[in-house]
Design a protein around this motif. Structure first.
Motif, PDB file in Angstrom:
ATOM      1  N   PHE A   1       0.830  -1.207   0.000  1.00 21.31           N
ATOM      2  CA  PHE A   1       0.000   0.000   0.000  1.00 21.31           C
ATOM      3  C   PHE A   1       0.862   1.254   0.000  1.00 21.31           C
ATOM      4  CE2 PHE A   1      -2.767   3.276   1.647  1.00 21.31           C
ATOM      5  CZ  PHE A   1      -3.942   3.040   0.948  1.00 21.31           C
TER       6      PHE A   1
ATOM      7  N   TRP B   1      -2.818  -3.328  -8.033  1.00 24.42           N
ATOM      8  CA  TRP B   1      -3.774  -2.221  -8.062  1.00 24.42           C
ATOM      9  C   TRP B   1      -5.172  -2.645  -7.634  1.00 24.42           C
ATOM     10  CZ3 TRP B   1      -1.741   2.176  -7.465  1.00 24.42           C
ATOM     11  CH2 TRP B   1      -0.449   2.404  -7.921  1.00 24.42           C
TER      12      TRP B   1
ATOM     13  N   LEU C   1      -8.298   0.341   0.007  1.00 27.13           N
ATOM     14  CA  LEU C   1      -8.901   1.667   0.162  1.00 27.13           C
ATOM     15  C   LEU C   1     -10.376   1.576   0.522  1.00 27.13           C
ATOM     16  CD1 LEU C   1      -7.444   3.838  -2.755  1.00 27.13           C
ATOM     17  CD2 LEU C   1      -7.166   4.197  -0.299  1.00 27.13           C
TER      18      LEU C   1
ATOM     19  N   ILE D   1       1.760   9.367  -5.876  1.00 29.86           N
ATOM     20  CA  ILE D   1       2.226  10.704  -5.509  1.00 29.86           C
ATOM     21  C   ILE D   1       3.366  11.132  -6.427  1.00 29.86           C
ATOM     22  CG2 ILE D   1       3.452  12.019  -3.717  1.00 29.86           C
ATOM     23  CD1 ILE D   1       1.776  10.348  -1.655  1.00 29.86           C
TER      24      ILE D   1
ATOM     25  N   SER E   1       2.533   1.631  -3.466  1.00 28.13           N
ATOM     26  CA  SER E   1       1.588   2.077  -4.495  1.00 28.13           C
ATOM     27  C   SER E   1       1.205   3.538  -4.297  1.00 28.13           C
ATOM     28  CB  SER E   1       0.336   1.194  -4.481  1.00 28.13           C
ATOM     29  OG  SER E   1       0.672  -0.126  -4.849  1.00 28.13           O
ATOM     30  N   THR E   2       1.047   3.950  -3.053  1.00 26.55           N
ATOM     31  CA  THR E   2       0.734   5.350  -2.769  1.00 26.55           C
ATOM     32  C   THR E   2       1.888   6.257  -3.183  1.00 26.55           C
ATOM     33  OG1 THR E   2      -0.728   4.700  -0.955  1.00 26.55           O
ATOM     34  CG2 THR E   2       0.072   6.980  -0.948  1.00 26.55           C
TER      35      THR E   2
ATOM     36  N   TYR F   1      -4.853  -2.800  -3.916  1.00 28.72           N
ATOM     37  CA  TYR F   1      -4.778  -1.424  -3.410  1.00 28.72           C
ATOM     38  C   TYR F   1      -6.177  -0.817  -3.309  1.00 28.72           C
ATOM     39  CZ  TYR F   1      -3.223   3.471  -3.120  1.00 28.72           C
ATOM     40  OH  TYR F   1      -3.004   4.768  -2.728  1.00 28.72           O
TER      41      TYR F   1
END
Length: 107
Positions: free
Chosen positions: A35, A94, A101, A43, A38-39, A97
């Motif tokens: 996580f 993804w 979320l 960004i 991937s974040t 992910y």
């Protein structure tokens, strides 16, 4: 499913692959590292788009795969599925992910 057999399996679809993918992410710290990676990718991608500094694109796989592979090698104690099923594994990252979320998969 035995890990060696899963590696040799040719999945006909992502739908077939995804349960195996999830089984390789049982460790909570590994999922958290996925996580975070991937974040950081999202960004960094936004920053690259805004700044125009595309020469730093190499940071994307460094952040994404670096965090994920630390999770696999040190916490999950397995080989990342990226080595055997790179496209399905990328998609699985993804999908997982998004599920995290939405609260469908715990951190």
């Amino acid at each position: 499913m035995d890990r060696r057999k899963a590696i040799q399996t040719m999945y006909a679809s992502f739908r077939e692959f995804y349960p195996f993918y999830l089984s390789e992410h049982r460790d909570r710290i590994c999922r958290r590292l996925h996580f975070v990676g991937s974040t950081l990718v999202l960004i960094t991608l936004a920053w690259l788009a805004v700044s125009g500094r595309w020469a730093l694109w190499w940071l994307l796989p460094l952040f994404g795969y670096g965090c994920a592979w630390i999770g696999h090698f040190f916490f999950e104690k397995n080989r990342p599925a990226t080595f055997t099923h790179p496209l399905y594994s990328f998609a699985g990252d993804w999908v997982m992910y998004a599920a995290m979320l939405r609260g469908k998969i715990s951190f």
